[in-house]
Enzyme design. Structure first.
Site, PDB file in Angstrom:
ATOM      1  N   TYR A 109       0.670  -1.128   0.351  1.00 28.04           N
ATOM      2  CA  TYR A 109      -0.457  -0.219   0.171  1.00 28.04           C
ATOM      3  C   TYR A 109       0.603   1.675   0.415  1.00 28.04           C
ATOM      4  O   TYR A 109       1.540   1.052   1.000  1.00 28.04           O
ATOM      5  CB  TYR A 109      -0.761  -0.049   1.323  1.00 28.04           C
ATOM      6  CG  TYR A 109      -1.297   1.322   1.089  1.00 28.04           C
ATOM      7  CD1 TYR A 109      -2.982   1.299   0.974  1.00 28.04           C
ATOM      8  CD2 TYR A 109      -1.094   2.391   2.347  1.00 28.04           C
ATOM      9  CE1 TYR A 109      -3.643   2.932   0.762  1.00 28.04           C
ATOM     10  CE2 TYR A 109      -1.673   3.224   1.916  1.00 28.04           C
ATOM     11  CZ  TYR A 109      -3.244   3.747   1.564  1.00 28.04           C
ATOM     12  OH  TYR A 109      -4.256   5.278   1.900  1.00 28.04           O
ATOM     13  N   GLU A 200      -3.268   7.588  -4.477  1.00 29.52           N
ATOM     14  CA  GLU A 200      -3.149   6.041  -3.903  1.00 29.52           C
ATOM     15  C   GLU A 200      -3.353   4.868  -5.047  1.00 29.52           C
ATOM     16  O   GLU A 200      -3.889   5.024  -5.650  1.00 29.52           O
ATOM     17  CB  GLU A 200      -4.549   6.334  -2.806  1.00 29.52           C
ATOM     18  CG  GLU A 200      -4.357   4.642  -2.110  1.00 29.52           C
ATOM     19  CD  GLU A 200      -6.018   4.769  -1.184  1.00 29.52           C
ATOM     20  OE1 GLU A 200      -5.586   4.662  -0.540  1.00 29.52           O
ATOM     21  OE2 GLU A 200      -6.508   4.149  -2.116  1.00 29.52           O
TER      22      GLU A 200
END
Ligand code: GDP
Ligand code: MN
Length: 392
Positions: A109, A200
């Site tokens: 992530y 993101e």
């Protein structure tokens, strides 16, 4: 402003961040043609909505069979997808991304957001990619890595190394360490150059052949900087936005729709926040945030009424004005004029305070309009809550 995954990936590509080969698809026929062109062992068909959690909700389909792609396109287009981010009503899928599949060895992530305390962009990274980062942060906060970037200095190699080492990349897969550091630099460059508010990649995958690929992408932009970016403006998808918020934007009103039933019209963002708080304190819920701005006129007030009344949840309206720059008797005139134009069929409570408040209240009281006037915020909130049928 938010964009779709396929648009985020187009931008990633422009900034040298590797993404799978893919294309926006809206029909089975186009899906068939693109699948033939892609010619890859694994095809991924992904619903494009402005919400995450699509994987768990059935919005991401994987197949090895080229001939199955049109069927998957048909299945997803027009479907209403309910994910943990869409709310119970879900979102209709109107566009898809069809791309080549990746052989995933590890999911990471990575994101960049602005840290409110320091005002600096900060990288957030974790080895626990693929899943909801909120869950990781709540249950295993030690697995969340942060690296703040001094915007005056910009992204430096050591920032990238700090993140790579904190993630344990050298032990996990040494071949990806340098590409990862370079990718973080590119991501930072994109964040700054495009005036993003958030970028993101979840998951950022390490493939079985030791490559890094951004398998998902989410970008939101700072609305105040959109005028600089014609390419980004073109990515706007009005179908993904709240219709009342679009109308409010066209009238230069700051409006955010919420789920309660008391419509609020307030001048100033801080006062609007306080108004929402006091409605909650009095036992009800605001239907919206609405800041009509410092120079509220008859036109803005009328537009505000129209937008508030288009929300079927609105059972009462609370106008809360502090006359600082604007004079209260002007606002009172505005309310009276606007009420002639827009039929107000719900209870209305007006609280005026500040310059010429007395005069404003008198005008309203003598206007013949069906409304209640108050000078005290708490008293006004209790009134509107009572009038909309909830105990204060
Ligand atoms: P989200 O659920 O809305 O965040 O959608 P994602 O794009 O993140 O997809 C959800 C999950 O689907 C990912 O975490 C992956 O596990 C899986 N996935 C997506 N693309 C691929 C792919 O190309 N190959 C494989 N094997 N899995 C994929
Ligand atoms: Mn994702």
């Amino acid at each position: 402003m938010n964009v779709h995954e396929f648009q985020a990936k187009q931008l990633f590509g422009q900034f040298g961040i590797p993404v799978p080969r893919g294309k926006e698809i809206t029909s089975p026929e186009a899906g068939l043609a693109w699948a033939a062109e892609l010619n890859t062992p694994v095809f991924v068909v992904k619903a494009q909505i402005h919400a995450g959690g699509r994987g768990k909700a059935g919005g991401v389909k994987i197949t090895k069979d080229k001939a199955a792609v049109p069927g998957l396109v048909k299945e997803l287009i027009g479907k209403t997808l309910v994910t943990h981010q869409t709310g119970p009503k879900g979102r209709e899928v109107r566009r898809l991304l069809v791309e080549e599949g990746a052989a995933i060895a590890k999911e990471l992530y990575v994101s960049i957001v602005v840290d409110r305390d320091s005002g600096w962009p900060v990288f957030i990274a974790s080895t626990e990619g693929g899943m909801e980062i909120e869950e990781v942060a709540a249950h295993t906060p030690e697995k969340i890595i942060r690296e703040a970037i001094d915007p005056a200095v910009g992204f430096q190699g050591y920032n990238g190394r700090n993140i790579a080492f904190a993630l344990g990349l050298p032990a996990m897969e040494p071949a990806v360490v340098n590409p990862f550091i370079q990718m973080m630099g590119n991501l930072y460059r994109m964040f700054m150059e495009k005036n993003a508010a958030m970028v993101e990649i979840n998951p950022l995958v390490i493939t079985s052949d030791k490559k890094l690929i951004a398998l998902d992408g989410k970008v939101s932009f700072d609305d105040s900087a959109l005028f600089r970016h014609a390419d980004v403006q073109q990515m706007r998808d009005l179908h993904e936005e709240e219709p009342l918020e679009i109308e409010a934007g066209e009238n230069n009103l700051n409006y955010v729709k919420l789920d309660g039933n008391i419509g609020c019209m307030v001048n100033g963002a801080g006062l609007a926040m306080a108004t929402m708080d006091v409605i909650k304190l009095a036992g009800s819920e605001p239907a919206n945030f609405l800041d009509v701005g410092g120079g509220a006129t008859k036109e803005t007030v009328a537009a505000g009424f129209r937008i508030l009344l288009k929300d079927p949840n609105v059972k009462g309206i609370f106008i809360n004005i502090f006359g600082g720059i604007v004079r209260c008797e002007r606002i009172a005139h505005g309310v009276i004029e606007a009420a002639k134009e827009v039929k107000i069929n719900v209870p209305l409570v007006v609280r005026l305070q500040g310059t010429n408040a007395e005069e404003g209240r008198k005008l309203l009281a003598e206007s013949g309009l069906k409304l209640e006037v108050a000078d005290d915020l708490w008293e006004a909130a209790q009134k509107i809550v009572k009038l909309t049928g909830k105990a204060a």
